[in-house]
Write an enzyme that holds these catalytic residues in place. Structure first.
Site, PDB file in Angstrom:
ATOM      1  N   GLU A  27       1.137  -0.932  -4.739  1.00 26.42           N
ATOM      2  CA  GLU A  27       0.314  -0.031  -5.095  1.00 26.42           C
ATOM      3  C   GLU A  27       0.836   1.542  -5.358  1.00 26.42           C
ATOM      4  OE1 GLU A  27      -3.123   3.011  -3.715  1.00 26.42           O
ATOM      5  OE2 GLU A  27      -1.499   2.253  -2.456  1.00 26.42           O
ATOM      6  N   ASP A  30       0.931  -1.017   0.023  1.00 22.88           N
ATOM      7  CA  ASP A  30       0.013  -0.047   0.006  1.00 22.88           C
ATOM      8  C   ASP A  30       1.108   1.391   0.031  1.00 22.88           C
ATOM      9  OD1 ASP A  30      -2.699   1.132   0.527  1.00 22.88           O
ATOM     10  OD2 ASP A  30      -1.562   2.073   2.252  1.00 22.88           O
TER      11      ASP A  30
HETATM   12  C1  GLC Z   1      -4.092   3.570  -0.401  1.00 23.76           C
HETATM   13  C2  GLC Z   1      -5.568   2.761  -0.396  1.00 23.76           C
HETATM   14  C3  GLC Z   1      -6.237   3.821  -0.104  1.00 23.76           C
HETATM   15  C4  GLC Z   1      -6.006   4.510   1.468  1.00 23.76           C
HETATM   16  C5  GLC Z   1      -4.437   4.791   1.202  1.00 23.76           C
HETATM   17  C6  GLC Z   1      -3.850   5.018   2.679  1.00 23.76           C
HETATM   18  O1  GLC Z   1      -3.994   4.491  -1.368  1.00 23.76           O
HETATM   19  O2  GLC Z   1      -5.801   2.199  -1.814  1.00 23.76           O
HETATM   20  O3  GLC Z   1      -7.617   3.043   0.092  1.00 23.76           O
HETATM   21  O4  GLC Z   1      -6.822   5.467   1.632  1.00 23.76           O
HETATM   22  O5  GLC Z   1      -3.604   3.833   0.782  1.00 23.76           O
HETATM   23  O6  GLC Z   1      -3.442   3.932   3.454  1.00 23.76           O
END
Ligand code: GLC
Length: 647
Positions: free
Chosen positions: A326, A284
């Site tokens: 991500e 993430d």
């Molecule tokens: C990523 C997740 C999102 C979250 C962020 C903070 O972007 O996809 O949903 O708000 O991380 O953890």
């Protein structure tokens, strides 16, 4: 620190001794082979981040690596062997993903295991369960504010349930993907609690500032992730008597990755999760790991080096584990997360193809594929052995990541086009078919993002509301067309829960005080099992959509040309409404994808078939492979796709 021969030999010796002590001869030999292969990459990466402290750190974490190998359950070691034999498993055409919140899908982890037939019908081989480690009490950003990386949210079950679920999935040939939030913890995590209690060691786990001097200096170049609801990147914490770095919400504290202890702790968490049977970690917010004054504090070289070090060390202990980045970043900066640097360095095997998602929705709104062609054609290819996770919708908002240069190249004003898309999908544009909402509208910049379920964005909700069968039909076609693109671009296509049944926006989040401030909950509905019961009835919306997706999945699995180990070329045609892309999988065949984003029939010059190297192809999606080809042109139905392959 490129290790000199002596340092290298010493580390190897250390691993050999630990391994001899804790592992059988065969496992020890296998581990040493993996260490030999990865050691230089890991050492280089750690040296970039930690300088002289890297050698000690490495010596310390090798103890954890060997301990993790020793503790790895027998069936996971078998899985390791299988993956080593079949290192391209995640590139294969039969991979299909599904993404959901465990509670919204089935209630608990144990109940998820009872719903796997639903996934099997869709050909799912990869299940991403949204954050399920123990979060802080709500609000917790859908679980992205983790209070304990080694515990499961008690509302969902416990670690035993997690292990049982991964075993049940493995038995069906499904892999579990879990989120790992490397960038921050909840303010309630034990580390943060100790910091707040005054322990200086733990204070140093976070980015803490006694006054505003540095925060103000950083803010000059930092963007805001949630400008609407969580403005600024720092939060005053009375217990610390200081400002703490909070990129996301004030209760999500950014970790200080310049501290080698944080690295060692997070590596331990990775190894812990791998040994519970987690096969893919979704890293993430990966771009945010490293901060540098005067920059936007994203995509810094140290962030990549950290990922490479985690990659190398966890591959030594748990070879079956893959990383998915991500990284919702501009296209030019994305492939680095797949290891493309001056020289290739293993980093993540998967990364989200955000650009494909954005360009698909942009094309559907404009009924034009020229911008998509322009942007996708110039996207650098993923390095060997890596690929995309493609998707149409996810739990997040859609940020309109249209590069200025791409927009200008096709005669669009970049800022106006981005704003047009946000307005269009919020249903604020005359002629819009969409029923989404603006997310985090930034009054200062005029930027806005989009929330809303795929069915609501594609026109299904509008068609149903107006009782208009033509609009409804168009909405269904749009939703299926978007998936026909995602399923035939390279990578693992991910279905977002509910899209297979065309679930519409769910406004009930407004009644929940923990969610009301965040309209991303609009497209995070509860699974509707009554709607699922209609999935085989082609006279219903659910039946058409579910049947259409099941068909795409079934066809995809039979098409070796869709193995992601080959090349992809995005092609220009003489038809502005058609997106054309060619997949070439060496030794496995070719596929020409054609997608017509217009609401009316269109055709392309059939020279594209020659360009694709396809003589007399068939449409793999159509009954008997038939498609309309006459007058020197290939004809596409309105909002329809062809997957052309050799007979
Ligand atoms: C990523 C997740 C999102 C979250 C962020 C903070 O972007 O996809 O949903 O708000 O991380 O953890």
């Amino acid at each position: 620190m490129t290790l000199d021969d002596r340092a290298r030999a010493a580390l190897r010796e250390q691993v050999a001794l630990l391994a001899a002590d804790q592992l059988g001869a065969a496992d020890a030999a296998a581990l040493l082979a993996r260490v030999d292969r990865r050691l230089d990459d890991v050492a280089d990466a750690l040296a970039l981040v930690y300088g002289d402290a890297a050698a000690d750190l490495l010596a310390g974490v090798f103890e954890d690596v060997v301990a993790a190998v020793a503790a790895r359950p027998a069936d996971l070691r078998r899985l390791d062997r299988r993956r080593e034999d079949e290192p391209d498993w995640h590139l294969r055409e039969d991979q299909i993903g599904y993404v959901c919140y465990a509670d919204r899908f089935a209630g608990t982890l144990a109940n998820v295991a009872k719903r796997l037939d639903h996934l099997e019908e869709l050909g799912v081989t990869y299940l991403h369960l949204m954050p399920l480690l123990r979060p802080r009490p709500e609000p917790n950003d859908g679980g992205y504010a983790v209070a304990d990386f080694r515990g499961v949210d008690p509302a969902l079950g416990d670690v035993d349930d997690l292990e049982q679920l991964t075993a049940a999935l493995r038995a069906r040939g499904m892999s579990l993907c879990l989120d790992l939030v490397l960038n921050h913890t909840a303010r309630e995590h034990a580390w943060a609690r100790r910091a707040r209690a005054g322990d200086p060691d733990y204070r140093d786990y976070y980015l803490v500032f006694d006054d505003r001097t540095l925060p103000d200096a950083y803010e000059r170049t930092l963007p805001e992730v949630f400008p609407d609801t969580a403005p600024g990147n720092f939060t005053w914490e009375p217990a610390l008597d200081a400002w703490v770095w909070t990129t996301f919400h004030e209760w999500q504290w950014d970790l200080n990755h310049a501290n080698p202890r944080v690295f060692a702790e997070m590596l331990d968490v990775i190894l812990f999760l791998a040994n519970r049977g987690v096969e893919v970690l979704r890293l993430d917010a990966a771009p945010f790991l490293w901060k540098r004054l005067g920059t936007d504090c994203q995509n810094q070289p140290e962030a990549h080096a950290l990922l490479q070090a985690f990659r190398g060390l966890s591959a030594m202990a748990a070879p079956a584990l893959l990383f998915k980045a991500e990284a919702i970043v501009p296209p030019d900066q994305l492939v680095q997360y797949l290891g493309r640097h001056d020289r290739f360095r293993p980093e993540c095997e998967l990364a989200y193809h955000n650009q494909l998602m954005v360009q698909t929705w942009s094309a559907l709104a404009t009924r034009e594929a020229r911008l998509a062609t322009q942007a996708l054609a110039r996207l650098p290819a993923p390095p060997q052995g890596t690929t995309w996770a493609t998707f149409v919708r996810s739990h997040d908002d859609i940020g309109w990541a249209i590069a200025d240069a791409d927009a200008r190249a096709v005669g669009l004003d970049p800022r106006l086009h981005r704003r047009f898309l946000a307005d269009f999908y919020a249903g604020r544009h005359p002629g819009s078919f969409a029923r989404g909402a603006l997310f985090q509208e930034n009054a200062l910049t005029g930027d806005a993002r989009t929330s809303g379920s795929a069915a609501s964005l594609s026109g299904i909700e509008q068609g149903l509301d107006l009782g208009d069968p033509v609009l409804l039909d168009q909405g269904i076609r749009r939703l299926l067309l978007a998936h026909a693109i995602a399923f035939a671009f390279p990578g693992i296509p991910l279905l977002w829960m509910g899209d297979e049944l065309a679930l519409r926006n769910d406004p009930s989040y407004l009644q929940d005080p923990a969610h009301a401030h965040d309209n991303r909950w609009l497209h995070r509905p509860l699974m509707d099992w009554e709607a699922a019961a209609r999935r085989d009835d082609p006279g219903t919306v659910e039946g058409r959509v579910f049947g259409g997706l099941r068909h795409l999945a079934a066809v995809r699995r039979r098409l070796p040309a869709l193995h992601a180990g080959g090349e992809t070329h995005v092609l220009w045609t003489d038809q502005a409404a058609v997106l054309a892309w060619l997949r070439i999988a060496p030794g496995r065949g070719r596929l020409l994808g054609l997608a017509n984003v217009a609401d009316t029939e269109r055709s392309v010059d059939d020279r594209v078939l020659g360009e694709a190297g396809l003589r007399d192809p068939v449409d793999a999606l159509a009954p008997h492979g038939r498609f309309s080809h006459h007058g020197g042109r290939v004809h596409l139905p309105r909002l329809g796709a062809l997957w052309l392959v050799a007979t």
